[in-house]
Scaffold this active site. Structure first.
Site, short mmCIF file in Angstrom:
data_model
loop_
_atom_site.label_atom_id
_atom_site.label_comp_id
_atom_site.label_asym_id
_atom_site.label_seq_id
_atom_site.Cartn_x
_atom_site.Cartn_y
_atom_site.Cartn_z
N LYS A 190 62.10 20.44 92.79
CA LYS A 190 60.85 20.02 94.00
C LYS A 190 60.15 21.36 94.04
O LYS A 190 59.91 21.52 95.16
CB LYS A 190 61.77 19.41 95.06
CG LYS A 190 60.97 19.00 96.20
CD LYS A 190 60.10 17.68 95.72
CE LYS A 190 59.24 16.97 96.80
NZ LYS A 190 58.60 15.91 96.30
N ASP A 223 61.49 13.16 93.22
CA ASP A 223 61.03 11.98 93.64
C ASP A 223 60.34 11.04 92.34
O ASP A 223 60.74 9.82 92.35
CB ASP A 223 60.04 11.90 94.76
CG ASP A 223 59.14 13.07 94.56
OD1 ASP A 223 58.89 13.89 93.67
OD2 ASP A 223 58.20 13.34 95.30
N ASP A 247 73.62 14.97 92.15
CA ASP A 247 74.69 14.13 92.76
C ASP A 247 73.96 12.87 93.16
O ASP A 247 74.35 11.68 92.83
CB ASP A 247 74.99 14.77 94.07
CG ASP A 247 76.15 14.06 94.70
OD1 ASP A 247 76.56 13.04 94.31
OD2 ASP A 247 76.61 14.41 95.83
N ASP A 251 74.25 9.21 90.19
CA ASP A 251 74.50 7.91 91.29
C ASP A 251 73.84 6.81 91.10
O ASP A 251 74.03 5.77 90.79
CB ASP A 251 74.95 7.96 92.51
CG ASP A 251 76.44 8.72 92.75
OD1 ASP A 251 77.11 8.92 91.85
OD2 ASP A 251 76.89 8.52 94.05
#
Length: 356
Positions: A190, A223, A247, A251
């Site tokens: 980011k 994002d 993380d 997922d």
């Protein structure tokens, strides 16, 4: 080979799926002429109940002396009190830190016979084969944190922190892996907002240019990556990112094959034993019912054979057995979509039969 393997079944469905993976490892040892010595120790909520500690010293000592560690899952509603003195997840963070397990490898592969199980269109997910490298011992989860009460109410904070050497070592692992795959590494950050991400990007680009000139690389904002994983997952080969982003993204990516019950992971360091586990949680809602999918844990045992014991043929044999079972149409409840399903133990039986 003689190897010492520590089992950390943990909570919920952990003991059920670890039991099936142990059966597979026993069969591999018999088939290929190895000797695997197993010992079982506590971690997570069950360790809190018995020892008052989510990672008792005796468990940590056994892990340090092992050649490899196989973990089930930790946590559950019983230990979810946010005001509790300690929580099961603390045991996971501690074992990673104590053993120096800085690299989490999560392969996300959509097998042809499982493409229809994905919640996305088959034409989008078919052929997906991504290897995530998530940095595991730095970032927001390990930075300084605190809370205070002010006139306006409570304030809490966590600090994201990374240093050059932490970034270099995970990027090097990703670059080396890419050389054996499709020779492309994507770094996720980011950098348009976070100073930490700007350091991450500078180090990533330097290491790739200087040490892996034969590997293509790119930077993607986190994002945007969350969108790309859904829209064009087949465009990625090796992905490397920091702890928090990894993380969340892994997922998200775990649903591409249709179930977390299919995906293993490995946590590795520069030396010492690796830690292998399914990426799913403890699933307390189905614990004890004998319906949990053991394939992710069985595939984690294949990663254990490959990375810690350097037994490539044995690892491929386990993976081929799982592939054969799925190709034959066998499904646990999470994959059956209302059709005929097999139990946890029956799925273990089928993999053992395929290994023969």
């Amino acid at each position: 080979m003689q190897a010492r393997i520590v089992l950390l079944p943990g909570d919920g469905i952990g003991p059920e799926v670890v039991a099936q993976a142990q059966r597979v490892l026993d069969r591999v040892a018999a088939k290929f002429g190895h000797q695997f010595e197993f010992s079982t120790h506590a971690i997570g909520g069950c360790a809190i109940d018995e020892f008052g500690d989510p990672l008792p010293e005796q468990s940590l000592t056994a892990c340090r002396a092992a050649d490899a560690i196989l973990l089930g899952a930790v946590g559950g509603p019983k230990w979810d009190d946010p005001n509790a003195k300690t929580r099961p997840e603390v045991g996971l963070l501690k074992i990673r830190k104590e053993l120096g397990l800085f690299a989490n490898l999560r392969p996300i592969q959509v097998l042809p016979q499982m493409a229809a199980a994905s919640p996305l269109k088959q034409e989008i997910v078919a052929g997906t084969d991504i290897l995530f490298f998530r940095e595991l011992t730095g970032g927001l989860y390990f930075g300084k944190s605190g809370k205070e009460t002010t006139a306006e109410g409570e304030t809490a904070w966590n600090t994201m922190i990374y240093s050059t050497h932490e970034i270099e070592r995970i990027v090097r692992m990703a670059g080396q892996a890419a050389r054996g795959r499709r020779k492309k590494v994507t770094s996720v950050d980011k950098a348009n907002v976070l100073e930490v991400s700007r350091l991450w990007r500078r180090v990533f680009e330097r290491v790739m240019k200087d040490e892996f000139p034969d590997v293509e690389f790119e930077n993607v904002l986190v994002d945007a990556m969350a969108m790309h994983l859904i829209a064009r997952p087949t465009k990625f080969d090796v992905v490397v990112t920091e702890n928090l982003f990894g993380d969340i993204l892994t997922d998200e990516g775990s649903m591409l094959p249709g179930s977390m019950g299919l995906l293993p992971s490995a946590s590795l360091g520069s030396s010492g034993p690796g830690l292998y586990e399914p990426i799913h949680g403890s699933a307390p809602d189905i614990a004890g019912q004998g319906i949990a999918n053991p394939l992710a844990t069985i595939l984690a045992s294949a990663m254990l054979l490959r990375h810690s014991l350097k037994l490539e043929a044995e690892a491929k044999a386990v993976e081929a057995a799982v592939d054969a079972v799925l190709s034959a149409g066998h499904r646990t409840k999470d994959l059956a979509a209302g059709g005929v399903s097999v139990t946890t133990a029956q799925m273990g039986d089928l993999v053992l039969a395929a290994l023969n």
